[in-house]
Write a protein that holds these residues in place. Structure first.
Motif, PDB file in Angstrom:
ATOM      1  N   ASP A 339       0.823  -1.212   0.000  1.00  0.00           N
ATOM      2  CA  ASP A 339       0.000   0.000   0.000  1.00  0.00           C
ATOM      3  C   ASP A 339       0.855   1.260   0.000  1.00  0.00           C
ATOM      4  O   ASP A 339       0.519   2.257  -0.634  1.00  0.00           O
ATOM      5  N   ILE A 340       1.946   1.203   0.753  1.00  0.00           N
ATOM      6  CA  ILE A 340       2.808   2.376   0.844  1.00  0.00           C
ATOM      7  C   ILE A 340       3.402   2.667  -0.532  1.00  0.00           C
ATOM      8  O   ILE A 340       3.414   3.797  -0.992  1.00  0.00           O
ATOM      9  N   MET A 341       3.874   1.596  -1.191  1.00  0.00           N
ATOM     10  CA  MET A 341       4.481   1.783  -2.499  1.00  0.00           C
ATOM     11  C   MET A 341       3.472   2.339  -3.489  1.00  0.00           C
ATOM     12  O   MET A 341       3.780   3.253  -4.250  1.00  0.00           O
ATOM     13  N   ILE A 342       2.265   1.789  -3.471  1.00  0.00           N
ATOM     14  CA  ILE A 342       1.246   2.258  -4.416  1.00  0.00           C
ATOM     15  C   ILE A 342       0.944   3.731  -4.172  1.00  0.00           C
ATOM     16  O   ILE A 342       0.897   4.538  -5.097  1.00  0.00           O
ATOM     17  N   ASN A 343       0.791   4.091  -2.911  1.00  0.00           N
ATOM     18  CA  ASN A 343       0.488   5.483  -2.602  1.00  0.00           C
ATOM     19  C   ASN A 343       1.612   6.418  -3.023  1.00  0.00           C
ATOM     20  O   ASN A 343       1.361   7.500  -3.537  1.00  0.00           O
ATOM     21  N   LYS A 344       2.845   5.996  -2.813  1.00  0.00           N
ATOM     22  CA  LYS A 344       3.970   6.842  -3.214  1.00  0.00           C
ATOM     23  C   LYS A 344       3.963   7.025  -4.725  1.00  0.00           C
ATOM     24  O   LYS A 344       4.191   8.110  -5.240  1.00  0.00           O
ATOM     25  N   PHE A 345       3.689   5.929  -5.400  1.00  0.00           N
ATOM     26  CA  PHE A 345       3.638   5.955  -6.848  1.00  0.00           C
ATOM     27  C   PHE A 345       2.549   6.928  -7.324  1.00  0.00           C
ATOM     28  O   PHE A 345       2.764   7.765  -8.197  1.00  0.00           O
ATOM     29  N   LEU A 346       1.383   6.845  -6.690  1.00  0.00           N
ATOM     30  CA  LEU A 346       0.282   7.723  -7.082  1.00  0.00           C
ATOM     31  C   LEU A 346       0.654   9.190  -6.847  1.00  0.00           C
ATOM     32  O   LEU A 346       0.367  10.055  -7.666  1.00  0.00           O
ATOM     33  N   ARG A 349       2.906  10.555  -9.461  1.00  0.00           N
ATOM     34  CA  ARG A 349       2.269  10.827 -10.750  1.00  0.00           C
ATOM     35  C   ARG A 349       1.143  11.853 -10.656  1.00  0.00           C
ATOM     36  O   ARG A 349       0.389  12.047 -11.589  1.00  0.00           O
ATOM     37  N   LYS A 350       1.033  12.491  -9.526  1.00  0.00           N
ATOM     38  CA  LYS A 350      -0.046  13.446  -9.311  1.00  0.00           C
ATOM     39  C   LYS A 350       0.013  14.543 -10.376  1.00  0.00           C
ATOM     40  O   LYS A 350       1.090  15.013 -10.746  1.00  0.00           O
ATOM     41  N   ASP A 351      -1.137  14.952 -10.842  1.00  0.00           N
ATOM     42  CA  ASP A 351      -1.219  15.954 -11.894  1.00  0.00           C
ATOM     43  C   ASP A 351      -1.121  17.356 -11.281  1.00  0.00           C
ATOM     44  O   ASP A 351      -1.965  17.753 -10.491  1.00  0.00           O
ATOM     45  N   PHE A 352      -0.084  18.087 -11.669  1.00  0.00           N
ATOM     46  CA  PHE A 352       0.092  19.422 -11.108  1.00  0.00           C
ATOM     47  C   PHE A 352      -0.177  20.514 -12.131  1.00  0.00           C
ATOM     48  O   PHE A 352       0.259  21.642 -11.965  1.00  0.00           O
ATOM     49  N   SER A 353      -0.872  20.163 -13.218  1.00  0.00           N
ATOM     50  CA  SER A 353      -1.102  21.198 -14.221  1.00  0.00           C
ATOM     51  C   SER A 353      -1.962  22.299 -13.599  1.00  0.00           C
ATOM     52  O   SER A 353      -2.917  22.030 -12.871  1.00  0.00           O
ATOM     53  N   GLY A 354      -1.576  23.515 -13.875  1.00  0.00           N
ATOM     54  CA  GLY A 354      -2.338  24.642 -13.351  1.00  0.00           C
ATOM     55  C   GLY A 354      -1.928  25.071 -11.954  1.00  0.00           C
ATOM     56  O   GLY A 354      -2.451  26.044 -11.431  1.00  0.00           O
ATOM     57  N   LEU A 362       5.521  22.538  -1.950  1.00  0.00           N
ATOM     58  CA  LEU A 362       4.765  22.561  -0.690  1.00  0.00           C
ATOM     59  C   LEU A 362       3.744  21.436  -0.631  1.00  0.00           C
ATOM     60  O   LEU A 362       3.620  20.727   0.369  1.00  0.00           O
ATOM     61  N   ILE A 363       3.024  21.276  -1.739  1.00  0.00           N
ATOM     62  CA  ILE A 363       1.987  20.248  -1.774  1.00  0.00           C
ATOM     63  C   ILE A 363       2.624  18.867  -1.676  1.00  0.00           C
ATOM     64  O   ILE A 363       2.141  17.998  -0.951  1.00  0.00           O
ATOM     65  N   ARG A 364       3.742  18.692  -2.372  1.00  0.00           N
ATOM     66  CA  ARG A 364       4.428  17.401  -2.307  1.00  0.00           C
ATOM     67  C   ARG A 364       4.833  17.063  -0.880  1.00  0.00           C
ATOM     68  O   ARG A 364       4.660  15.950  -0.405  1.00  0.00           O
ATOM     69  N   GLN A 365       5.383  18.070  -0.204  1.00  0.00           N
ATOM     70  CA  GLN A 365       5.812  17.829   1.172  1.00  0.00           C
ATOM     71  C   GLN A 365       4.621  17.478   2.055  1.00  0.00           C
ATOM     72  O   GLN A 365       4.671  16.564   2.863  1.00  0.00           O
ATOM     73  N   ARG A 366       3.545  18.238   1.872  1.00  0.00           N
ATOM     74  CA  ARG A 366       2.360  18.005   2.684  1.00  0.00           C
ATOM     75  C   ARG A 366       1.813  16.595   2.427  1.00  0.00           C
ATOM     76  O   ARG A 366       1.470  15.868   3.350  1.00  0.00           O
ATOM     77  N   ASP A 367       1.764  16.211   1.147  1.00  0.00           N
ATOM     78  CA  ASP A 367       1.270  14.875   0.817  1.00  0.00           C
ATOM     79  C   ASP A 367       2.148  13.798   1.439  1.00  0.00           C
ATOM     80  O   ASP A 367       1.658  12.794   1.955  1.00  0.00           O
ATOM     81  N   GLY A 368       3.468  14.022   1.362  1.00  0.00           N
ATOM     82  CA  GLY A 368       4.400  13.039   1.917  1.00  0.00           C
ATOM     83  C   GLY A 368       4.195  12.892   3.416  1.00  0.00           C
ATOM     84  O   GLY A 368       4.163  11.790   3.960  1.00  0.00           O
TER      85      GLY A 368
END
Ligand code: ADP
Ligand code: ZN
Length: 628
Positions: A339-346, A349-354, A362-368
């Motif tokens: 699960d951890i690997m899948i979540n990291k992978f997702l 690949r998060k879409d940051f367009s816009g 900042l968002i990456r850190q918060r998500d991590g």
């Protein structure tokens, strides 16, 4: 209404409840004094009553702004069942239906009107609002107004202009189940609340039993759980549509009355499946997290997460859909390291367009960070309830004795010296390797990759060769949780040294809890026993009869069964076995309107039962022993 009722009389008359729950009364009183109010209460705490009771007592209309169509429909059905005139205005209605509803509303037909925030801009609606007396504007799901919240809705910002355009400023009340300090301040500021009465009730949901299972064979677990709880309604959340489809298929072939929900289904099918679930035609649903917003089904007895969610906020919201009726319910998270690997992978690949470039980091850190918190929940050996509550900033006390970890049997093993060996190894290899290599070195394994890096030349090679690999893995994850080590976030995650200062103190111990493999004891505390447990077998027989009657009525009226009466109400009927009108009104959840509609049929059913079983005892006193 003739004589003016006080708040508790309104609660009894319309909703059939005898007393207010924690927080409700102070909110209602503040509103009735004309004060703006902001309430943060967990799901199931009873927020709706807090604005519905004053809405009935204030002159004019209350507008409730709600982001979700299904939620509005459910609430309006429920209110009408209780004899309260209410309506909703949203995009599910045609233009002519809206005009008709507004016409009726202008004549004073409704006390409570639910609207979607977009509606506040429509000129027809603004014209209507200028013609009627609006005593209160209630903002439901108020966190949607904050950009810092989970589900920011720009249309919520329209509320302020709308309120400003009214000739007389109404009382404002705002409700949410999730609000950090930031979001709370945003709500008060952006809505321009005046000297608001702020109520934050505790986040604990005592009736929920939390459990984490670290397993690989998740589907087997779910099948056997459902087999053990065949009568219960439940939600199973999966992270992907594919998982939803295959788990649904599996349960379906096993004969489970199950349906499914995800964004890949067309809207007709989604609607139908959702209704099958709500009306208990299919009491089990397998779904992605697209499902659940606005689902008010009160008799959900379990929520199982097939995969780990991406944040505690998400988890608490989804798991919180269990047990809204206050009855004991279970929230299980199935976890595997994958699960951890899948979540990291997702996340990668998060879409940051816009998104502004400076925000991306900042968002990456918060998500991590959020993911780490979630992983911590899956791995902690401490009390799960306390883990959640302290994350949400609440003071916690002793372990709760009502969660999987509190009930698990374990032995504590002192692994301080092994922990020091792990640190030596990470130090010696300069933090260049991941978990598997470090383990291989410590265990003195003979793998090609280890030969390649000349592992046997390290001093720590084989120092823990007597130890069990699974235990060492557990130890390392515990050390990560404790901050002695950390794992880098990039794709080739390696183990690095964290803060090892505390370990330099001789008195610091690293204690590992090892779970015993046997089935954990799940004896619930008596105060938290299931309320059907308070019924004798005769009582349970009556309960089943009343459930069948409820289902028949629900079908006749095209209502979800829980809107006719909740399980709690039926159980209370079995305990009290009312014989007449007055007795029936003493049952928790039976108000005047519901009595008018259904009271006699339930009295008849109970009467027939008592006639057949004149000697039967239907309930066990609170502290009595069941004969099971
Ligand atoms: P929330 O919106 O906070 O998630 P709801 O308003 O849907 O919660 O209430 C959850 C359940 O609790 C509902 O079934 C509601 O009728 C019930 N409830 C609310 N207040 C009371 C009360 N004072 N006594 C008994 N039941 C209540
Ligand atoms: Zn606990």
């Amino acid at each position: 209404m003739g004589v003016r009722l006080n708040t508790i009389e309104v609660l009894k008359q319309y909703f059939g409840y005898d007393s207010f729950r924690n927080g409700q009364e102070s909110i209602i009183n503040a509103i009735l004094e004309g004060r703006d109010t902001l309430a943060v209460m967990p799901t199931g705490a009873g927020k709706s009553i807090c604005y519905q009771v004053p809405a009935l007592m204030l002159p004019g209309v209350t507008l409730v702004i709600s982001p979700l169509i299904s939620l509005m429909q459910d609430q309006v059905k429920s209110l009408n069942e209780n004899g309260i005139h209410a309506a909703y205005i949203n995009s599910s209605l045609s233009d002519s239906q809206i005009s008709r509803a507004l016409e009726a509303a202008a004549k004073g037909t409704y006390k409570i009107i639910y609207v979607a925030p977009e509606r506040l801009e429509s000129s027809e609606f603004i014209r209507f609002a200028s013609q009627v007396q609006i005593s209160m504007v209630t903002v439901d799901e108020a966190h949607c107004i904050s950009q810092w919240g989970q589900d920011f809705r720009p249309s919520y910002l329209k509320i302020i202009d709308f309120v400003g355009s009214l000739s007389k400023r109404p009382i404002l009340s705002a409700f949410t189940a999730t609000a950090t300090e930031e979001v709370k301040n945003d709500i008060a500021c952006i809505l321009n609340l005046r000297n608001p009465h702020v109520v934050v009730t505790g986040f604990d949901r005592e009736n929920l039993y939390y459990q984490v299972e670290n397993i690989r064979r998740k589907a087997d677990f779910i099948v056997s759980y459902i087999e053990k709880h065949p009568k219960d309604s439940g939600i199973i959340y999966c992270s992907t549509r594919k998982n939803v489809d295959s788990l649904h298929e599996l349960l379906f072939t096993r004969g489970v009355p199950v349906t499914k929900y995800h964004a890949g289904l067309d809207s007709e099918t989604r609607k139908k499946n959702q209704e099958d679930f709500i009306y208990d035609r299919a009491p089990v649903i397998v779904a992605t997290n697209a499902f659940g917003m606005g689902i008010d089904k009160s008799n959900v007895r379990y929520v199982i997460h097939y995969n780990m969610p991406q944040s505690m906020e998400n988890y608490y919201q989804e798991a919180g859909r269990a047990g809204r009726d206050g009855e004991p319910s279970t929230c299980i998270l199935l976890f595997s390291a994958q699960d951890i690997m899948i979540n990291k992978f997702l996340l990668e690949r998060k879409d940051f367009s816009g998104v502004e470039p400076e925000d991306i980091e900042l968002i990456r850190q918060r998500d991590g960070k959020r993911l780490q918190v979630m992983e911590g929940y899956c791995r902690t050996t401490g009390c799960l309830r306390n883990y959640i509550l302290s994350y949400f900033g609440e003071k916690t006390g002793a372990p709760c004795d009502h969660c999987g970890n509190c009930h698990r049997e374990y032995r504590e093993v002192d692994m301080t010296s092994e922990a020091k060996s792990v640190i030596n190894c990470v130090f010696e290899t300069k933090g260049r390797y991941g978990l598997n290599i470090v383990l291989g070195i410590l265990l003195g394994a003979k793998r090609a990759r280890l030969r390649e890096i000349k592992a046997e030349t390290y001093k720590t090679y084989g120092v823990l060769k007597e130890k069990n690999e699974a235990e060492l893995r557990l130890l390392i994850s515990q050390m990560i949780l404790d901050g002695y080590l950390y794992q880098t976030e990039d794709r080739y995650s390696v183990l690095k040294m964290g803060n090892i200062a505390p370990l330099k103190d001789e008195s610091t111990r690293v204690i590992l809890r090892m779970y015993e493999e046997k089935e954990p004891s799940r004896k619930p505390k008596s105060a938290k026993r299931k309320s059907t447990d308070s019924l004798t077998s005769a009582g349970y027989e009556l309960f089943e009869k009343l459930r069948a009657l409820r289902l028949a009525i629900a079908r006749e009226e095209s209502l979800p069964p829980y809107i006719v009466f909740s399980d709690k109400t039926l159980i209370d009927m079995c305990v009290k076995r009312p014989q007449d009108h007055a007795g029936m009104l003493k049952v928790n959840g039976v108000g005047a309107a519901k009595y008018e509609k259904y009271g006699q049929r339930f009295l008849d059913e109970i009467g027939a039962f008592v006639l057949q079983h004149p000697e039967a005892v239907t309930s066990i006193p609170e502290d009595g022993n069941s004969e099971k």
